[in-house]
Design a protein around this motif. Structure first.
Motif, PDB file in Angstrom:
ATOM      1  N   THR A 321     -18.089   4.579  46.337  1.00 50.72           N
ATOM      2  CA  THR A 321     -17.222   5.684  45.923  1.00 50.72           C
ATOM      3  C   THR A 321     -15.931   5.709  46.730  1.00 50.72           C
ATOM      4  O   THR A 321     -14.848   5.927  46.175  1.00 50.72           O
ATOM      5  CB  THR A 321     -17.964   7.030  46.090  1.00 50.72           C
ATOM      6  N   THR A 322     -16.022   5.457  48.030  1.00 52.92           N
ATOM      7  CA  THR A 322     -14.827   5.440  48.876  1.00 52.92           C
ATOM      8  C   THR A 322     -13.863   4.346  48.429  1.00 52.92           C
ATOM      9  O   THR A 322     -12.644   4.556  48.390  1.00 52.92           O
ATOM     10  CB  THR A 322     -15.223   5.229  50.345  1.00 52.92           C
ATOM     11  N   THR A 323     -14.399   3.181  48.080  1.00 52.79           N
ATOM     12  CA  THR A 323     -13.544   2.091  47.599  1.00 52.79           C
ATOM     13  C   THR A 323     -12.872   2.458  46.284  1.00 52.79           C
ATOM     14  O   THR A 323     -11.672   2.211  46.090  1.00 52.79           O
ATOM     15  CB  THR A 323     -14.372   0.802  47.429  1.00 52.79           C
ATOM     16  N   LEU A 324     -13.628   3.066  45.372  1.00 48.84           N
ATOM     17  CA  LEU A 324     -13.047   3.479  44.093  1.00 48.84           C
ATOM     18  C   LEU A 324     -11.959   4.532  44.301  1.00 48.84           C
ATOM     19  O   LEU A 324     -10.903   4.488  43.664  1.00 48.84           O
ATOM     20  CB  LEU A 324     -14.144   4.016  43.169  1.00 48.84           C
ATOM     21  N   TYR A 325     -12.214   5.495  45.184  1.00 52.36           N
ATOM     22  CA  TYR A 325     -11.217   6.526  45.472  1.00 52.36           C
ATOM     23  C   TYR A 325      -9.955   5.906  46.094  1.00 52.36           C
ATOM     24  O   TYR A 325      -8.834   6.329  45.808  1.00 52.36           O
ATOM     25  CB  TYR A 325     -11.792   7.573  46.417  1.00 52.36           C
ATOM     26  N   SER A 326     -10.151   4.926  46.971  1.00 53.09           N
ATOM     27  CA  SER A 326      -9.003   4.266  47.597  1.00 53.09           C
ATOM     28  C   SER A 326      -8.169   3.527  46.555  1.00 53.09           C
ATOM     29  O   SER A 326      -6.937   3.497  46.643  1.00 53.09           O
ATOM     30  CB  SER A 326      -9.484   3.294  48.678  1.00 53.09           C
ATOM     31  N   ALA A 327      -8.846   2.936  45.570  1.00 56.47           N
ATOM     32  CA  ALA A 327      -8.132   2.265  44.483  1.00 56.47           C
ATOM     33  C   ALA A 327      -7.358   3.282  43.649  1.00 56.47           C
ATOM     34  O   ALA A 327      -6.202   3.043  43.256  1.00 56.47           O
ATOM     35  CB  ALA A 327      -9.122   1.494  43.611  1.00 56.47           C
ATOM     36  N   LEU A 328      -7.989   4.432  43.368  1.00 54.12           N
ATOM     37  CA  LEU A 328      -7.307   5.475  42.594  1.00 54.12           C
ATOM     38  C   LEU A 328      -6.066   5.978  43.316  1.00 54.12           C
ATOM     39  O   LEU A 328      -5.052   6.304  42.685  1.00 54.12           O
ATOM     40  CB  LEU A 328      -8.257   6.651  42.327  1.00 54.12           C
ATOM     41  N   GLN A 329      -6.145   6.045  44.634  1.00 56.26           N
ATOM     42  CA  GLN A 329      -5.003   6.519  45.417  1.00 56.26           C
ATOM     43  C   GLN A 329      -3.792   5.608  45.209  1.00 56.26           C
ATOM     44  O   GLN A 329      -2.651   6.077  45.137  1.00 56.26           O
ATOM     45  CB  GLN A 329      -5.381   6.566  46.897  1.00 56.26           C
ATOM     46  N   ILE A 330      -4.032   4.317  45.082  1.00 56.48           N
ATOM     47  CA  ILE A 330      -2.951   3.360  44.837  1.00 56.48           C
ATOM     48  C   ILE A 330      -2.421   3.486  43.410  1.00 56.48           C
ATOM     49  O   ILE A 330      -1.215   3.416  43.161  1.00 56.48           O
ATOM     50  CB  ILE A 330      -3.457   1.915  45.079  1.00 56.48           C
ATOM     51  N   LEU A 331      -3.322   3.705  42.451  1.00 53.99           N
ATOM     52  CA  LEU A 331      -2.952   3.735  41.036  1.00 53.99           C
ATOM     53  C   LEU A 331      -2.349   5.063  40.590  1.00 53.99           C
ATOM     54  O   LEU A 331      -1.732   5.144  39.529  1.00 53.99           O
ATOM     55  CB  LEU A 331      -4.193   3.443  40.180  1.00 53.99           C
ATOM     56  N   ASN A 332      -2.543   6.111  41.397  1.00 57.33           N
ATOM     57  CA  ASN A 332      -2.130   7.460  41.007  1.00 57.33           C
ATOM     58  C   ASN A 332      -0.611   7.618  41.070  1.00 57.33           C
ATOM     59  O   ASN A 332      -0.041   7.904  42.122  1.00 57.33           O
ATOM     60  CB  ASN A 332      -2.817   8.492  41.911  1.00 57.33           C
TER      61      ASN A 332
END
Length: 557
Positions: A321-332
């Protein structure tokens, strides 16, 4: 913001029509003789209710009413104000942010008390209004015995446990539960295990992925303690034969902590496990997760793809989940529409539409994902692919121009392909929709305060496949164990990653129903770093130990 009015409290009460001018004059005349507080006198006469008086006090002072029942107060905060002073002036310290101490008071407008507290604590005191009954309950819960678990247990007369105590409503039981929860949060535990056994109540915290024993409690306290957890989680305390799930939302200081509570009947009584979702512990950002430069560059490149599926795999608690959230932070970004479906929503992002599943209401991963396709998203994040229906909709979304991020439970990256095919997804759809699979684990970091260097034996090097591959006299590190790391030798964790990009040869192998071993061998030839090798790299760079490498990557050689 509350309405702030520079009037006397009596004038406000009359203005609101709660008392008449004659009543105010009468009570002011009495007050000159007795010196009692105006509010207490009016309430005693039955002319106003305490709630009405507190509402008017809020208007006069601009001080918002504070709900003490939703807060857990840490022992260090309680120690700032002596019990006698707190009880005498009907107040209790709640939390401190930097140099500001928030204090719940029955009479927050009393400047004398606030000034005395500031001199006593040498802090800026911010008074808030609270119910007198709530403050009295807090006194009983927090004063006397919050210094240690043994002290609280010793204060309980186990032979004379009242019926209320059996239901977890008496102060000593509340103190024990508060102590366990506060200590777990302070130690940054991810789970609390309350485990009844034949002769004791076992307590364990999961810290840095490993269960650690805490002092056990007397068996006779188990029913009351378990009942207390069930009460605050909104569960049925009378139902002991079936598993139950609930939730607790608690405030500590300036943060909210979410607890997911699960009970399960065992031969010795109900087992309770609390999953702690402390958002303040969530470290979001790819650079801080432990990626090597190669994997970080490649993963960022894949995140820029306009469509396709990026899968993150690993067991529960491996940091997916932390990795997915970190990816979302870049894509947001402002020019994209991102939608997520999660269970639970652990971290909230501004600008992202996030949905929490609710299976009881029919809001499943698949149902939510299907509705997303009509919401014009660019990027979709699915917390977990659990079944064929969710997998098929994710594939459909990827093939129709959406970037899909999701997680899957597999031991390594190559197994993800065969898992999807076993679910029922056609191999040609798997090979054409997947961009990459990122498998990951978390290894414990050696404690910086007590680390020491040592020369590994040939047997250790051989077990890691390093014999003859590294220079003579190489040194590894380990932790001796200290108070900072709770005598474990480890503090915090870092990720290790196995990133498998779906190249044309990999896609062809999936089309031909190749086994996970065949896909793995092909990916290694193309440069994929396995989980075992990634862990060894962390060992050689002085991050972790040989024991962690073997423990975490035993099945990923």
């Amino acid at each position: 913001m509350p309405e702030i009015v520079h009037k006397k409290i009596g004038e406000i009460l009359v203005g609101k029509g709660l008392i008449s001018s004659q009543q105010l004059e009468e009570v002011l005349e009495e007050q000159r003789l007795t010196g009692d507080k105006l509010g207490d006198m009016l309430i005693r006469k039955g002319w106003i209710s305490r709630q009405d008086f507190e509402r008017c006090l809020t208007i006069q002072t601009g001080i918002v009413k504070f709900d003490l029942s939703s807060y857990l107060i840490e022992p260090d905060i309680i120690k700032l104000v002596p019990e006698d002073f707190a009880r005498n002036y009907k107040l209790i310290p709640v939390f401190m942010i930097e140099n500001n101490l928030t204090v719940a008071m029955v009479d927050p407008a009393n400047v004398f008390i606030a000034d005395t507290l500031q001199r006593m604590t040498k802090l800026n005191v911010e008074p808030v209004l609270a119910e007198e009954l709530d403050i009295k309950k807090a006194h009983d819960q927090y004063y006397g015995g919050m210094g240690g678990l043994e002290e609280i247990v010793a204060s309980i007369d186990k032979d004379k446990l009242a019926e209320k105590e059996k239901l977890g409503e008496e102060a000593p039981i509340v103190k024990i539960v508060n102590y366990l929860v506060i200590q777990a949060v302070q130690l940054k535990a991810s789970d609390i295990h309350i485990e009844p056994e034949a002769k004791l109540l076992n307590i364990r915290y999961r810290i840095d992925g490993i269960l650690q024993h805490r002092p056990s409690l007397p068996k006779e306290l188990a029913p009351a303690i378990i009942s207390r957890f069930k009460i605050i989680a909104g569960l049925d305390i009378a139902e002991k034969r079936l598993p139950q799930d609930g939730r607790i939302l608690i405030k500590m200081g300036n943060k909210e902590i979410d607890f997911r509570v699960s009970t399960c009947p065992t031969v010795y009584g109900e087992n309770v496990v609390l999953r702690i979702l402390d958002k303040s512990n969530l470290v979001v950002g790819l650079e801080s997760l432990g990626f090597s430069l190669r994997e970080l560059h490649l993963f960022r490149e894949l995140l820029n793809s306009p469509y396709g599926i990026i899968l993150v795999t690993g067991p529960t608690g491996s940091g997916k989940t932390t990795t997915l959230y970190s990816a979302l932070q870049i894509l947001n970004k402002d020019d994209v529409n991102i939608m997520t479906v999660e269970d639970p929503v652990e971290y909230q992002f501004s600008g992202i539409r996030q949905v929490q599943v609710n299976p009881k209401a029919g809001l499943t991963f698949a149902a939510t994902l299907r509705s997303f396709l009509r919401q014009d998203p660019n990027i979709i994040m699915v917390g977990e692919i659990r079944d064929l229906e969710t997998a098929e909709i994710a594939v459909q979304a990827a093939l129709t121009g959406h970037l899909v991020l999701s997680s899957l439970h597999t031991n390594d990256a190559p197994t993800a392909f065969t898992r999807l095919v076993d679910m029922g997804v056609e191999p040609f759809l798997v090979s054409s929709s997947l961009l990459c699979v990122l498998a990951q684990r978390l290894v414990r970091k050696v404690c910086e305060k007590c680390k020491e260097f040592y020369t590994p034996s040939n047997e250790v090097l051989k077990s890691l496949g390093l014999e003859g591959k590294i220079g003579q006299g190489v040194e590894f590190i380990r932790g001796r164990g200290c108070n900072i790391c709770n005598k474990t030798g480890y503090k915090e964790r870092r990720g290790i990653f196995e990133l498998l990009k779906v190249t044309p040869p990999i896609g062809e192998a999936v089309l031909k129903n190749a086994s996970a071993d065949e896909i793995r061998n092909l990916a290694i030839k193309e440069g994929m770093i396995t989980l075992r090798q990634a862990a060894i790299d962390k060992l050689l760079s002085g991050v972790t130990t040989t024991e962690e490498v073997i423990r975490v990557t035993l099945e990923s050689k």
